[in-house]
Motif scaffolding. Structure first.
Motif, PDB file in Angstrom:
ATOM      1  N   HIS A  27       0.828  -1.213   0.000  1.00 17.47           N
ATOM      2  CA  HIS A  27       0.000   0.000   0.000  1.00 17.47           C
ATOM      3  C   HIS A  27       0.861   1.261   0.000  1.00 17.47           C
ATOM      4  O   HIS A  27       0.497   2.269  -0.585  1.00 17.47           O
ATOM      5  CB  HIS A  27      -1.014  -0.012   1.154  1.00 17.47           C
ATOM      6  CG  HIS A  27      -0.436   0.302   2.499  1.00 17.47           C
ATOM      7  ND1 HIS A  27       0.125  -0.661   3.301  1.00 17.47           N
ATOM      8  CD2 HIS A  27      -0.346   1.472   3.168  1.00 17.47           C
ATOM      9  CE1 HIS A  27       0.540  -0.097   4.424  1.00 17.47           C
ATOM     10  NE2 HIS A  27       0.279   1.188   4.362  1.00 17.47           N
ATOM     11  N   ARG A  28       2.040   1.212   0.630  1.00 18.94           N
ATOM     12  CA  ARG A  28       2.936   2.378   0.595  1.00 18.94           C
ATOM     13  C   ARG A  28       3.516   2.564  -0.801  1.00 18.94           C
ATOM     14  O   ARG A  28       3.680   3.683  -1.281  1.00 18.94           O
ATOM     15  CB  ARG A  28       4.074   2.211   1.616  1.00 18.94           C
ATOM     16  CG  ARG A  28       3.621   2.249   3.043  1.00 18.94           C
ATOM     17  CD  ARG A  28       3.414   3.638   3.532  1.00 18.94           C
ATOM     18  NE  ARG A  28       4.711   4.300   3.572  1.00 18.94           N
ATOM     19  CZ  ARG A  28       4.859   5.595   3.452  1.00 18.94           C
ATOM     20  NH1 ARG A  28       3.837   6.380   3.307  1.00 18.94           N
ATOM     21  NH2 ARG A  28       6.052   6.128   3.481  1.00 18.94           N
ATOM     22  N   THR A  29       3.817   1.459  -1.465  1.00 11.54           N
ATOM     23  CA  THR A  29       4.326   1.537  -2.832  1.00 11.54           C
ATOM     24  C   THR A  29       3.281   2.162  -3.741  1.00 11.54           C
ATOM     25  O   THR A  29       3.586   3.051  -4.554  1.00 11.54           O
ATOM     26  CB  THR A  29       4.721   0.136  -3.335  1.00 11.54           C
ATOM     27  OG1 THR A  29       5.676  -0.421  -2.436  1.00 11.54           O
ATOM     28  CG2 THR A  29       5.294   0.189  -4.728  1.00 11.54           C
ATOM     29  N   TRP A  30       2.040   1.731  -3.609  1.00  9.23           N
ATOM     30  CA  TRP A  30       0.972   2.276  -4.447  1.00  9.23           C
ATOM     31  C   TRP A  30       0.730   3.754  -4.132  1.00  9.23           C
ATOM     32  O   TRP A  30       0.509   4.553  -5.041  1.00  9.23           O
ATOM     33  CB  TRP A  30      -0.310   1.470  -4.294  1.00  9.23           C
ATOM     34  CG  TRP A  30      -1.335   1.905  -5.287  1.00  9.23           C
ATOM     35  CD1 TRP A  30      -2.519   2.528  -5.031  1.00  9.23           C
ATOM     36  CD2 TRP A  30      -1.247   1.810  -6.717  1.00  9.23           C
ATOM     37  NE1 TRP A  30      -3.171   2.808  -6.201  1.00  9.23           N
ATOM     38  CE2 TRP A  30      -2.413   2.379  -7.252  1.00  9.23           C
ATOM     39  CE3 TRP A  30      -0.289   1.295  -7.576  1.00  9.23           C
ATOM     40  CZ2 TRP A  30      -2.641   2.444  -8.622  1.00  9.23           C
ATOM     41  CZ3 TRP A  30      -0.535   1.365  -8.935  1.00  9.23           C
ATOM     42  CH2 TRP A  30      -1.698   1.931  -9.434  1.00  9.23           C
ATOM     43  N   GLU A  31       0.799   4.135  -2.859  1.00  7.36           N
ATOM     44  CA  GLU A  31       0.658   5.547  -2.493  1.00  7.36           C
ATOM     45  C   GLU A  31       1.743   6.383  -3.168  1.00  7.36           C
ATOM     46  O   GLU A  31       1.483   7.484  -3.658  1.00  7.36           O
ATOM     47  CB  GLU A  31       0.750   5.723  -0.979  1.00  7.36           C
ATOM     48  CG  GLU A  31      -0.448   5.249  -0.219  1.00  7.36           C
ATOM     49  CD  GLU A  31      -0.239   5.285   1.287  1.00  7.36           C
ATOM     50  OE1 GLU A  31       0.822   5.771   1.748  1.00  7.36           O
ATOM     51  OE2 GLU A  31      -1.137   4.824   2.007  1.00  7.36           O
ATOM     52  N   THR A  32       2.941   5.857  -3.192  1.00  4.45           N
ATOM     53  CA  THR A  32       4.052   6.556  -3.842  1.00  4.45           C
ATOM     54  C   THR A  32       3.794   6.717  -5.330  1.00  4.45           C
ATOM     55  O   THR A  32       4.021   7.791  -5.900  1.00  4.45           O
ATOM     56  CB  THR A  32       5.372   5.793  -3.601  1.00  4.45           C
ATOM     57  OG1 THR A  32       5.603   5.712  -2.200  1.00  4.45           O
ATOM     58  CG2 THR A  32       6.541   6.474  -4.274  1.00  4.45           C
ATOM     59  N   GLU A  34       0.865   6.769  -6.870  1.00  6.62           N
ATOM     60  CA  GLU A  34      -0.235   7.721  -7.085  1.00  6.62           C
ATOM     61  C   GLU A  34       0.183   9.154  -6.810  1.00  6.62           C
ATOM     62  O   GLU A  34      -0.246  10.067  -7.513  1.00  6.62           O
ATOM     63  CB  GLU A  34      -1.413   7.360  -6.190  1.00  6.62           C
ATOM     64  CG  GLU A  34      -2.129   6.114  -6.613  1.00  6.62           C
ATOM     65  CD  GLU A  34      -3.385   5.854  -5.809  1.00  6.62           C
ATOM     66  OE1 GLU A  34      -4.371   5.433  -6.419  1.00  6.62           O
ATOM     67  OE2 GLU A  34      -3.378   6.074  -4.576  1.00  6.62           O
ATOM     68  N   LYS A  35       1.037   9.369  -5.831  1.00  3.07           N
ATOM     69  CA  LYS A  35       1.402  10.724  -5.428  1.00  3.07           C
ATOM     70  C   LYS A  35       2.575  11.295  -6.222  1.00  3.07           C
ATOM     71  O   LYS A  35       2.580  12.474  -6.550  1.00  3.07           O
ATOM     72  CB  LYS A  35       1.753  10.729  -3.933  1.00  3.07           C
ATOM     73  CG  LYS A  35       2.155  12.071  -3.401  1.00  3.07           C
ATOM     74  CD  LYS A  35       2.506  11.991  -1.935  1.00  3.07           C
ATOM     75  CE  LYS A  35       2.994  13.329  -1.429  1.00  3.07           C
ATOM     76  NZ  LYS A  35       3.497  13.252  -0.066  1.00  3.07           N
ATOM     77  N   ASN A  36       3.558  10.480  -6.545  1.00  2.00           N
ATOM     78  CA  ASN A  36       4.830  11.009  -7.026  1.00  2.00           C
ATOM     79  C   ASN A  36       5.163  10.758  -8.491  1.00  2.00           C
ATOM     80  O   ASN A  36       5.963  11.493  -9.069  1.00  2.00           O
ATOM     81  CB  ASN A  36       5.977  10.444  -6.172  1.00  2.00           C
ATOM     82  CG  ASN A  36       5.856  10.856  -4.728  1.00  2.00           C
ATOM     83  OD1 ASN A  36       5.514  11.985  -4.418  1.00  2.00           O
ATOM     84  ND2 ASN A  36       6.118   9.922  -3.829  1.00  2.00           N
TER      85      ASN A  36
END
Length: 56
Positions: A27-32, A34-36
């Motif tokens: 989930h942190r990888t996906w957040e990265t 989507e955000k970056n």
């Protein structure tokens, strides 16, 4: 090129994805992603366009 981006951290993520994938938190990888990724892509595309224009 593009000093506003932390290239050492970007390379570091690549190393983790290639060599330490058991430690990846999905989930942190996906957040990265989507955000970056989008801002990075836009900056890279702008740099390429500027470079191509300067060559003409």
């Amino acid at each position: 090129m593009l000093p506003s981006h932390d290239w050492q951290a970007i390379r570091g993520v690549g190393n983790v994805l290639r060599h330490d994938y058991d430690s990846i938190i999905l989930h942190r990888t996906w957040e990265t992603v989507e955000k970056n990724i989008r801002p990075l892509l836009l900056d890279v595309e702008a740099a390429i366009t500027a470079h191509e224009a300067a060559e003409k």
